[in-house]
Write a protein that holds these residues in place. Structure first.
Motif, mmCIF file in Angstrom:
data_model
loop_
_atom_site.group_PDB
_atom_site.id
_atom_site.type_symbol
_atom_site.label_atom_id
_atom_site.label_comp_id
_atom_site.label_asym_id
_atom_site.label_seq_id
_atom_site.Cartn_x
_atom_site.Cartn_y
_atom_site.Cartn_z
ATOM 1 N N ARG A 120 21.608 22.523 100.089
ATOM 2 C CA ARG A 120 22.406 23.301 101.585
ATOM 3 C C ARG A 120 21.557 22.244 101.978
ATOM 4 O O ARG A 120 21.883 22.128 103.074
ATOM 5 C CB ARG A 120 22.368 24.699 101.510
ATOM 6 C CG ARG A 120 23.213 25.174 100.818
ATOM 7 C CD ARG A 120 23.721 26.704 100.707
ATOM 8 N NE ARG A 120 23.997 27.182 101.672
ATOM 9 C CZ ARG A 120 24.623 28.194 101.707
ATOM 10 N NH1 ARG A 120 23.754 29.552 100.812
ATOM 11 N NH2 ARG A 120 24.376 28.960 103.276
ATOM 12 N N PHE A 131 19.944 24.315 106.395
ATOM 13 C CA PHE A 131 19.987 25.587 105.324
ATOM 14 C C PHE A 131 18.742 26.480 105.867
ATOM 15 O O PHE A 131 17.784 26.104 105.645
ATOM 16 C CB PHE A 131 19.951 25.838 103.907
ATOM 17 C CG PHE A 131 20.017 26.685 103.418
ATOM 18 C CD1 PHE A 131 21.166 27.737 102.983
ATOM 19 C CD2 PHE A 131 19.242 27.114 102.707
ATOM 20 C CE1 PHE A 131 20.680 28.782 102.440
ATOM 21 C CE2 PHE A 131 18.637 28.117 101.648
ATOM 22 C CZ PHE A 131 19.544 28.964 102.190
ATOM 23 N N SER A 170 21.798 16.958 97.578
ATOM 24 C CA SER A 170 21.633 16.659 99.412
ATOM 25 C C SER A 170 22.286 16.188 99.660
ATOM 26 O O SER A 170 22.344 14.567 99.799
ATOM 27 C CB SER A 170 20.424 17.026 99.660
ATOM 28 O OG SER A 170 19.989 16.444 101.108
#
Length: 431
Positions: A302, A260, A347
């Protein structure tokens, strides 16, 4: 009217700026170094004229004169998080506090659940487009900017102009004061053998290519010191400090493997040295964003292999962490610990570390306890806990039964307390 003419029109003395504050106003101040000393000093000097004014902030660094029990009816402090300047008042009861996750403070402000009539903040010099950067701490301050009647900026050439969502236009500003004093600097905490041992356990569990969130304190910085041989680390954190800067200097942080915002470091406030503050200035590697972006567990998660490293004061045999109080006595605040524990748990390949020395008070008290001390404010819950690390090892609790948790935590307690903890666990039917 030109931007510079508008700037000159709004430039004033600190005393004139704080004259725009009314009785009953709620003043929002950014985290840490984002606090504007000239404006807060002027506010303190005016405190006897005002009534029922509230100041809210995370981690105040200076003890301004308005922090005074005798004038609390004039100006009071409602803490989002206690720092050294406000902790004595919080523990004595004349400084109040707002229980909240760091990530949700902007939402509370946006919805009017936490008031924000005035914003006072440090700011960079204005750029050619009329924008100032609140780069030291956009945190909840950008939400307060959207709601406030009055925005007062202390413009200082030592404040960096950072990239990200941290900019305020001259047209939004009610008053500007200028200062040029050096920014408040915070050095790295002292690191002893206990912190080093904990740091090594954590560092051994962090893989190359991980993205890091690192809290403030001796143990998180001890972890950082032992990560300099890692490769392709990334940063998505709430606080950027000199520990992270040392990882950049060593080449360990490249941000290349982030899933990300690859290539970018992300933070919501800065706390460190002049070198760190200079690093923020127009650096394409770094973006400063509000805390409802940086700390949102859905956003931070992310990042694959997100590793969150945070400290606690006490933990019980189920894994409940009391990270913000000593019994019922407030010490700090919720902050972003839970935000990032939950983010790391979500995550892909993430790991959430809670770190603590095994003892307190010169080895006379075990920080791993059968139950939390009466009145303790629970920060990270038993349902969120993942890794717990002391100088005696690592306990991975997520997915484990209550009995397995008790056994694992006793195994990383100080040896002098293990028999006592085991007996307590048996009485509680945990062993």
């Amino acid at each position: 009217m030109s931007l510079q003419s508008l700037y000159e029109q709004k430039r004033m003395t600190p005393a004139d700026a704080v004259s725009l504050i009314h009785n009953g106003d709620a003043i929002v101040v950014p985290t840490g170094v984002g606090e504007p000393p000239a404006l807060l000093q002027a506010l303190s000097e005016r405190r006897h004229e005002l009534r029922n004014v509230a100041v809210s902030q995370i981690l105040p660094l200076r003890k301004f004169a308005y922090l005074d029990a005798e004038t609390r009816a004039n100006i009071r402090h409602d803490a989002y998080f206690f720092g050294g300047a406000t902790r004595p008042g919080g523990q004595s009861g004349w400084v109040d506090f707002v229980p909240a996750y760091f990530s949700e403070l902007p939402m509370l402000i946006d919805r009017g659940l936490t008031p924000a009539d005035v914003v006072v903040s440090m700011a960079s010099p204005m750029d050619e487009h009329g924008y100032f950067a609140l780069s030291l701490a956009p945190d909840y301050t950008m939400a307060a900017v959207r709601k406030a009647r009055v925005i007062l900026l202390e413009v200082n050439p030592n404040v960096p102009f950072a990239n990200g969502d941290c900019h305020v236009h001259i047209s939004q500003v009610a008053g500007l004061v200028e200062s040029n004093e050096e920014l408040f600097e915070v050095g790295l905490p002292a690191i002893g053998p206990v912190q080093e041992a904990i740091g090594k356990y954590v560092a051994d569990l962090i893989d190359d290519g991980s993205t890091l969130q690192i809290g403030y304190g001796g143990i998180p910085d001890a972890v950082v010191m032992q990560l300099q041989h890692k490769r392709d680390l990334g940063i998505h954190t709430e606080m950027i400090g000199d520990g992270i800067l040392s990882l950049i200097d060593s080449g360990a942080v490249t941000n290349r493997k982030k899933t990300f915002m690859p290539g970018k470091m992300v933070a919501t406030f800065a706390l460190g040295s002049r070198k760190l503050y200079r690093f923020l200035n127009r650096n394409p590697m770094l973006e400063m964003h509000p805390v409802d972006f940086t700390n949102d567990p859905y956003v931070a998660a992310r990042n694959d292999k997100l590793c969150a490293i945070n400290a606690t004061l006490q933990i019980d045999l189920l894994g409940q962490c009391g990270s913000e109080s000593l019994g019922h006595t407030p010490y700090s605040g919720t902050g972003g610990q839970v935000d990032f524990v939950r983010a790391a748990n979500r995550s892909n390949g993430g790991k959430a570390f809670i770190v603590l020395p095994s003892t307190a008070k010169n080895d006379t008290v075990s920080r791993i306890a059968p139950v939390l001390s009466p009145g303790t404010h629970v920060t990270t819950s038993k349902n969120d806990i993942n890794y717990v690390v002391t100088e005696y090892g690592v306990a991975q609790l997520r997915g484990k039964t209550a009995k397995q948790r008790a056994e694992a935590l006793i195994g990383i307690a100080h040896p002098d307390f293990r028999a006592e903890l085991r007996e307590s666990a048996k009485r509680m039917n945990l062993l």
